[in-house]
Design a protein around this motif. Sequence first.
Motif, PDB file in Angstrom:
ATOM      1  N   LEU A   1      43.390  45.889  73.554  1.00 41.83           N
ATOM      2  CA  LEU A   1      43.188  45.746  74.996  1.00 41.83           C
ATOM      3  C   LEU A   1      42.476  46.965  75.573  1.00 41.83           C
ATOM      4  O   LEU A   1      41.556  46.825  76.391  1.00 41.83           O
ATOM      5  CB  LEU A   1      44.528  45.526  75.699  1.00 41.83           C
ATOM      6  CG  LEU A   1      45.259  44.217  75.366  1.00 41.83           C
ATOM      7  CD1 LEU A   1      46.586  44.154  76.096  1.00 41.83           C
ATOM      8  CD2 LEU A   1      44.396  43.008  75.717  1.00 41.83           C
ATOM      9  N   LEU A   2      42.883  48.162  75.152  1.00 37.34           N
ATOM     10  CA  LEU A   2      42.231  49.363  75.666  1.00 37.34           C
ATOM     11  C   LEU A   2      40.819  49.506  75.109  1.00 37.34           C
ATOM     12  O   LEU A   2      39.901  49.933  75.826  1.00 37.34           O
ATOM     13  CB  LEU A   2      43.051  50.605  75.320  1.00 37.34           C
ATOM     14  CG  LEU A   2      44.324  50.843  76.139  1.00 37.34           C
ATOM     15  CD1 LEU A   2      44.933  52.199  75.798  1.00 37.34           C
ATOM     16  CD2 LEU A   2      44.048  50.765  77.636  1.00 37.34           C
ATOM     17  N   ALA A   3      40.635  49.155  73.846  1.00 36.33           N
ATOM     18  CA  ALA A   3      39.297  49.236  73.257  1.00 36.33           C
ATOM     19  C   ALA A   3      38.336  48.298  73.973  1.00 36.33           C
ATOM     20  O   ALA A   3      37.188  48.667  74.282  1.00 36.33           O
ATOM     21  CB  ALA A   3      39.358  48.894  71.769  1.00 36.33           C
TER      22      ALA A   3
ATOM     23  N   HIS B   1      35.010  49.375  76.125  1.00 38.88           N
ATOM     24  CA  HIS B   1      33.709  48.817  75.757  1.00 38.88           C
ATOM     25  C   HIS B   1      33.083  48.063  76.928  1.00 38.88           C
ATOM     26  O   HIS B   1      31.871  48.199  77.188  1.00 38.88           O
ATOM     27  CB  HIS B   1      33.881  47.884  74.559  1.00 38.88           C
ATOM     28  CG  HIS B   1      32.592  47.334  74.026  1.00 38.88           C
ATOM     29  ND1 HIS B   1      31.611  48.123  73.470  1.00 38.88           N
ATOM     30  CD2 HIS B   1      32.110  46.060  73.987  1.00 38.88           C
ATOM     31  CE1 HIS B   1      30.601  47.379  73.091  1.00 38.88           C
ATOM     32  NE2 HIS B   1      30.863  46.118  73.407  1.00 38.88           N
ATOM     33  N   ARG B   2      33.883  47.292  77.637  1.00 40.83           N
ATOM     34  CA  ARG B   2      33.385  46.520  78.776  1.00 40.83           C
ATOM     35  C   ARG B   2      32.848  47.426  79.873  1.00 40.83           C
ATOM     36  O   ARG B   2      31.910  47.071  80.586  1.00 40.83           O
ATOM     37  CB  ARG B   2      34.519  45.642  79.315  1.00 40.83           C
ATOM     38  CG  ARG B   2      34.117  44.721  80.448  1.00 40.83           C
ATOM     39  CD  ARG B   2      35.227  43.747  80.781  1.00 40.83           C
ATOM     40  NE  ARG B   2      36.468  44.394  81.148  1.00 40.83           N
ATOM     41  CZ  ARG B   2      37.565  44.407  80.402  1.00 40.83           C
ATOM     42  NH1 ARG B   2      37.584  43.820  79.218  1.00 40.83           N
ATOM     43  NH2 ARG B   2      38.657  45.015  80.823  1.00 40.83           N
ATOM     44  N   ASN B   3      33.410  48.614  80.005  1.00 43.69           N
ATOM     45  CA  ASN B   3      33.011  49.545  81.056  1.00 43.69           C
ATOM     46  C   ASN B   3      32.013  50.596  80.577  1.00 43.69           C
ATOM     47  O   ASN B   3      31.685  51.522  81.326  1.00 43.69           O
ATOM     48  CB  ASN B   3      34.248  50.233  81.632  1.00 43.69           C
ATOM     49  CG  ASN B   3      35.075  49.303  82.501  1.00 43.69           C
ATOM     50  OD1 ASN B   3      34.802  49.124  83.684  1.00 43.69           O
ATOM     51  ND2 ASN B   3      36.104  48.692  81.917  1.00 43.69           N
ATOM     52  N   GLY B   4      31.558  50.467  79.346  1.00 45.58           N
ATOM     53  CA  GLY B   4      30.592  51.430  78.833  1.00 45.58           C
ATOM     54  C   GLY B   4      31.170  52.814  78.632  1.00 45.58           C
ATOM     55  O   GLY B   4      30.487  53.824  78.875  1.00 45.58           O
TER      56      GLY B   4
ATOM     57  N   GLN C   1      42.077  48.061  83.149  1.00 47.71           N
ATOM     58  CA  GLN C   1      40.849  48.005  83.933  1.00 47.71           C
ATOM     59  C   GLN C   1      41.016  48.717  85.261  1.00 47.71           C
ATOM     60  O   GLN C   1      40.117  49.441  85.715  1.00 47.71           O
ATOM     61  CB  GLN C   1      40.454  46.545  84.174  1.00 47.71           C
ATOM     62  CG  GLN C   1      39.230  46.351  85.052  1.00 47.71           C
ATOM     63  CD  GLN C   1      37.963  46.914  84.442  1.00 47.71           C
ATOM     64  OE1 GLN C   1      37.792  46.895  83.226  1.00 47.71           O
ATOM     65  NE2 GLN C   1      37.068  47.410  85.282  1.00 47.71           N
ATOM     66  N   ARG C   2      42.168  48.542  85.883  1.00 48.27           N
ATOM     67  CA  ARG C   2      42.411  49.187  87.173  1.00 48.27           C
ATOM     68  C   ARG C   2      42.439  50.707  87.027  1.00 48.27           C
ATOM     69  O   ARG C   2      41.928  51.429  87.899  1.00 48.27           O
ATOM     70  CB  ARG C   2      43.730  48.696  87.774  1.00 48.27           C
ATOM     71  CG  ARG C   2      44.038  49.242  89.153  1.00 48.27           C
ATOM     72  CD  ARG C   2      42.948  48.904  90.138  1.00 48.27           C
ATOM     73  NE  ARG C   2      43.222  49.454  91.472  1.00 48.27           N
ATOM     74  CZ  ARG C   2      42.281  49.788  92.343  1.00 48.27           C
ATOM     75  NH1 ARG C   2      40.995  49.604  92.045  1.00 48.27           N
ATOM     76  NH2 ARG C   2      42.602  50.282  93.516  1.00 48.27           N
ATOM     77  N   ALA C   3      42.998  51.219  85.936  1.00 45.09           N
ATOM     78  CA  ALA C   3      43.007  52.668  85.706  1.00 45.09           C
ATOM     79  C   ALA C   3      41.590  53.210  85.626  1.00 45.09           C
ATOM     80  O   ALA C   3      41.272  54.257  86.215  1.00 45.09           O
ATOM     81  CB  ALA C   3      43.778  52.995  84.427  1.00 45.09           C
ATOM     82  N   VAL C   4      40.722  52.504  84.912  1.00 42.66           N
ATOM     83  CA  VAL C   4      39.322  52.922  84.814  1.00 42.66           C
ATOM     84  C   VAL C   4      38.665  52.889  86.185  1.00 42.66           C
ATOM     85  O   VAL C   4      37.939  53.817  86.573  1.00 42.66           O
ATOM     86  CB  VAL C   4      38.561  52.021  83.819  1.00 42.66           C
ATOM     87  CG1 VAL C   4      37.054  52.263  83.906  1.00 42.66           C
ATOM     88  CG2 VAL C   4      39.051  52.267  82.397  1.00 42.66           C
ATOM     89  N   GLU C   5      38.906  51.816  86.939  1.00 45.84           N
ATOM     90  CA  GLU C   5      38.306  51.689  88.270  1.00 45.84           C
ATOM     91  C   GLU C   5      38.741  52.816  89.197  1.00 45.84           C
ATOM     92  O   GLU C   5      37.933  53.362  89.956  1.00 45.84           O
ATOM     93  CB  GLU C   5      38.686  50.342  88.881  1.00 45.84           C
ATOM     94  CG  GLU C   5      38.068  49.146  88.185  1.00 45.84           C
ATOM     95  CD  GLU C   5      38.642  47.825  88.668  1.00 45.84           C
ATOM     96  OE1 GLU C   5      38.125  46.770  88.258  1.00 45.84           O
ATOM     97  OE2 GLU C   5      39.632  47.845  89.444  1.00 45.84           O
TER      98      GLU C   5
END
Length: 404
Positions: free
Chosen positions: A96-98, A102-105, A349-353
């Motif tokens: 999930l983290l990988a 990857h989705r966020n570059g 995803q929210r953490a990255v955002e």
Amino acid sequence: MSTTPAQCLSIADLQRQARRYLPRVIYDYLEGGADDEEALARNERRLRTHLLRPRYLVDISSRSQQVTVFGKTYGSPFGIGPMGMLGMVRHQGDLLLAETAHRNGLPFVLSGASNATTEAIAEKAPGAWLQYYPCKDAKIEADLLRRAAASGIETLVVTVDVPLHAKRERNMRSGWVRPYKPTPAVILESLRHPAWVARYLRNGLPVMENVLPYAPAGIGARDLTSFYASQVPTPHRWSLVERLRQQWTGHLVLKGILSAEDAQHAATLGVDGVIVSNHGGRQLDRGVAAIDALPEVVAAVGKRMVVMFDSGIRRGSDIAVALCLGARLCFVGRAAGYGLAAHGAAGAQRAVEILRAELDLTLGQIGCPNAADLARDFLWEERGHPPEPADIRVPPREVAADVQ
């Protein structure tokens, strides 16, 4: 109280949600540090002593976070660092983290103590990096490297700051001790977290699949962790780096460097990069804060190799500070782990955002539209006015109030 990922405004909000979801024994494993956990707190506190010096009347209408490392351009100057046993946090947590990275570059580093295989991560997230913990059996080392190269892994991250098992008292008290057989008290407390328990009963104890091929035939998931502990950690010397440099043709990175001397020695051996890190405060409680070690490492080898940073990042402004001090790339661990625990893939995803948005806001506020241009001139301390330690107020690590 149920909270959606979008309602989490900060990494601290995700942390509170993670604590609600996870049984105490698992949360303490994710959150805890060594001994009195002073190093863990010091990492965050010392990051916040660095104040930013804005420059105004600058055109910030267009802002960029792109950074190029080892010939690859990433969307932001941070990635998700290695965290072991993520399958206990969420089923298939590594994957999930990988996928999120990857989705966020963003770069992703698969832990040497993962529950997913190198091959599975390389397929789901091409370009992922691999962490390697030096092990006692040279045959295991050789095969792990062979598999990594065959999977297309180009960057090997050798963690050098775990020569011995640390004394993690929080984990001991909460029951995270091998062979990880829960006590009645642990089971009773876990029942207060029914969503986690339901997933655990459905999926079972996660297996350390990457090391399974090297263990005795028929070994169970619980005993496999003990087998892994019989191999890692092991004391190692610079001859290890020399050997790996000869064997590994891709990019070689040492994680856990905290001194100019070690960084310089690494450079002479042909190492391509270092991650300035104190293992997130999980190894040496009296160790220097990673952010305090960063400037001397940059000064020593910043022009000869890629210097990166982790340990203590909770805000996008923390990333900006590390970049100002010379880091080319940062890695987050717990920040992504909180998101994963709180809401699975959506939480990661929210953490990255959150981090990406906070960094973007910081760049605009200080008048530096390109993250690649961050430098020491943007730090107030460099003007001869360091803040007094007593003036720094660090919020409590765990806040009981519900997220609204």
